[in-house]
Design a protein around this motif. Structure first.
Motif, PDB file in Angstrom:
ATOM      1  N   UNK A   1      27.280  64.752  70.462  1.00 33.28           N
ATOM      2  CA  UNK A   1      28.554  65.048  71.142  1.00 33.28           C
ATOM      3  C   UNK A   1      29.668  64.197  70.568  1.00 33.28           C
ATOM      4  N   UNK A   2      30.747  64.861  70.106  1.00 29.40           N
ATOM      5  CA  UNK A   2      31.882  64.146  69.523  1.00 29.40           C
ATOM      6  C   UNK A   2      33.146  64.307  70.365  1.00 29.40           C
ATOM      7  N   UNK A   3      33.281  65.474  71.037  1.00 30.98           N
ATOM      8  CA  UNK A   3      34.501  65.769  71.794  1.00 30.98           C
ATOM      9  C   UNK A   3      34.149  66.102  73.246  1.00 30.98           C
ATOM     10  N   UNK A   4      35.077  65.775  74.149  1.00 26.79           N
ATOM     11  CA  UNK A   4      34.872  66.036  75.576  1.00 26.79           C
ATOM     12  C   UNK A   4      34.844  67.540  75.827  1.00 26.79           C
ATOM     13  N   UNK A   5      33.767  68.029  76.462  1.00 28.46           N
ATOM     14  CA  UNK A   5      33.664  69.462  76.724  1.00 28.46           C
ATOM     15  C   UNK A   5      34.582  69.890  77.868  1.00 28.46           C
ATOM     16  N   UNK A   6      35.170  68.942  78.564  1.00 29.40           N
ATOM     17  CA  UNK A   6      36.073  69.253  79.664  1.00 29.40           C
ATOM     18  C   UNK A   6      37.533  69.352  79.216  1.00 29.40           C
ATOM     19  N   UNK A   7      37.944  68.479  78.230  1.00 27.57           N
ATOM     20  CA  UNK A   7      39.367  68.477  77.842  1.00 27.57           C
ATOM     21  C   UNK A   7      39.590  68.470  76.334  1.00 27.57           C
ATOM     22  N   UNK A   8      38.553  68.334  75.511  1.00 27.22           N
ATOM     23  CA  UNK A   8      38.703  68.441  74.057  1.00 27.22           C
ATOM     24  C   UNK A   8      39.066  67.153  73.337  1.00 27.22           C
ATOM     25  N   UNK A  21      23.075  52.276  80.235  1.00 25.15           N
ATOM     26  CA  UNK A  21      22.962  52.842  78.893  1.00 25.15           C
ATOM     27  C   UNK A  21      24.313  53.336  78.393  1.00 25.15           C
ATOM     28  N   UNK A  23      26.975  55.897  77.170  1.00 25.01           N
ATOM     29  CA  UNK A  23      27.185  57.331  77.428  1.00 25.01           C
ATOM     30  C   UNK A  23      28.415  57.785  76.659  1.00 25.01           C
ATOM     31  N   UNK A  35      23.202  63.041  78.545  1.00 25.02           N
ATOM     32  CA  UNK A  35      22.259  63.866  77.788  1.00 25.02           C
ATOM     33  C   UNK A  35      20.925  63.798  78.505  1.00 25.02           C
ATOM     34  N   UNK A  36      20.328  64.950  78.763  1.00 21.95           N
ATOM     35  CA  UNK A  36      19.070  64.997  79.510  1.00 21.95           C
ATOM     36  C   UNK A  36      18.010  65.773  78.745  1.00 21.95           C
ATOM     37  N   UNK A  37      16.740  65.443  78.999  1.00 22.82           N
ATOM     38  CA  UNK A  37      15.651  66.158  78.327  1.00 22.82           C
ATOM     39  C   UNK A  37      15.670  67.646  78.669  1.00 22.82           C
TER      40      UNK A  37
END
Ligand SMILES: [Zn+2]
Ligand SMILES: [Zn+2]
Lengths: 184, 184
Positions: A1-8, A21, A23, A35-37
């Motif tokens: 994940x590089x960019x926020x999926x909510x605001x970009x 941990x 995040x 991130x989840x299994x």
């Protein structure tokens, strides 16, 4: 994940307050992205003592044999996922039986679970993700060409339990493979 | 999901070629973003016939009682997740036993699994997400104030199995609640 999926916005990797941990945290909208299994759910379809296997038409493990299985979708049960994957990969209709095996595979953050199942008829065939689909007697199982260790171990449990006439739920952990790069 | 987590472009919702469901697809980099169910993993810690419960300091179900449980993290096993959550929420150390219950909760896209466990000592107390932690005899279980139906059903199975002296793995489905808005 590089960019926020909510605001970009580009995310930071840091430990949120009260967490332990790192995040993916958005500096713009404050979203914390966990991130989840993932769960992979499948079936072990039986027909008169034989087992249905699919030969994979996709990576990973193209050309190897597997039980019908795949990633669980939102808004379905594990039993529905097992039946759906069996329909998609083997065009086969099943009646779901007991939950039979659960494997933790922490090095790829997956949990695999397999249900025992009864094939409702022999009108099956390869779906888009399969090269071929066939029923196997124990003597004909292609042990050297099984796609995933969770499937291999499920089949071994099946024949052991059948031999001693006692069925039980099995839990196990699949360690990282030594000398393999493809996820098994 | 509104933006591509790989490149930051606004995503489309459409059915990819060869797929059957709408997915979040990035028009710029082509990434397909799948949404998958999450696993919640917990423990049923026993000490001399009593069960450890935690009263929640966070939403959902603030103030209600639960078994220690939480979202599974990447790179851990289900048993490790159960032990970690018990340490975080109850500051308690356990020895993990048998996998005891699995509940499908399709309306919130979760799968809950609970391990039986043995408390290693009584040096426990509330972690950051708990108001209090206590050991309960069967007669004292706060049945009207249990946070989640998966926990309530796990406790019911526990006392039933204990009464008849036979332990078994239980699988079930939790339907949508009628008249409740908070996730149970
Ligand atoms: Zn954001
Ligand atoms: Zn993109």
């Amino acid at each position: 994940m590089k960019f926020c999926s909510n605001c970009g916005t580009a995310v930071d990797l840091r430990v949120p307050p009260g967490d332990t941990l790192p995040r993916h945290v958005c500096p713009a909208c404050g979203s914390i992205h966990y991130l989840n299994p993932k769960m992979v759910v499948g079936a072990l379809p039986e027909w008169e003592g034989r087992i249905l296997l699919c030969r994979r038409a996709i990576e990973p493990r193209h050309g190897y044999w597997t039980l019908p299985a795949g990633f669980m979708e939102n808004c379905e049960t594990t039993a529905q996922a097992a039946a759906r994957e069996t329909l998609e990969e083997a065009c086969a209709r099943i009646e779901i039986g007991e939950l039979y095996t659960l494997f933790d595979i922490p090095h790829i953050s997956q949990v695999h679970i397999i249900y025992r199942a009864r094939l409702l008829d022999v009108d099956f065939g390869p779906g888009e993700e399969s090269l071929e689909v066939a029923l196997f007697d124990e003597a004909d199982i292609p042990w050297g060409d099984i796609a995933f260790r969770s499937v291999e171990q499920t089949l071994k449990h099946y024949y052991e339990d059948r031999r001693r006439g006692r069925w039980q739920f099995h839990v196990g952990t699949i360690p990282p493979p030594s000398g393999h790069s493809s996820p098994r």
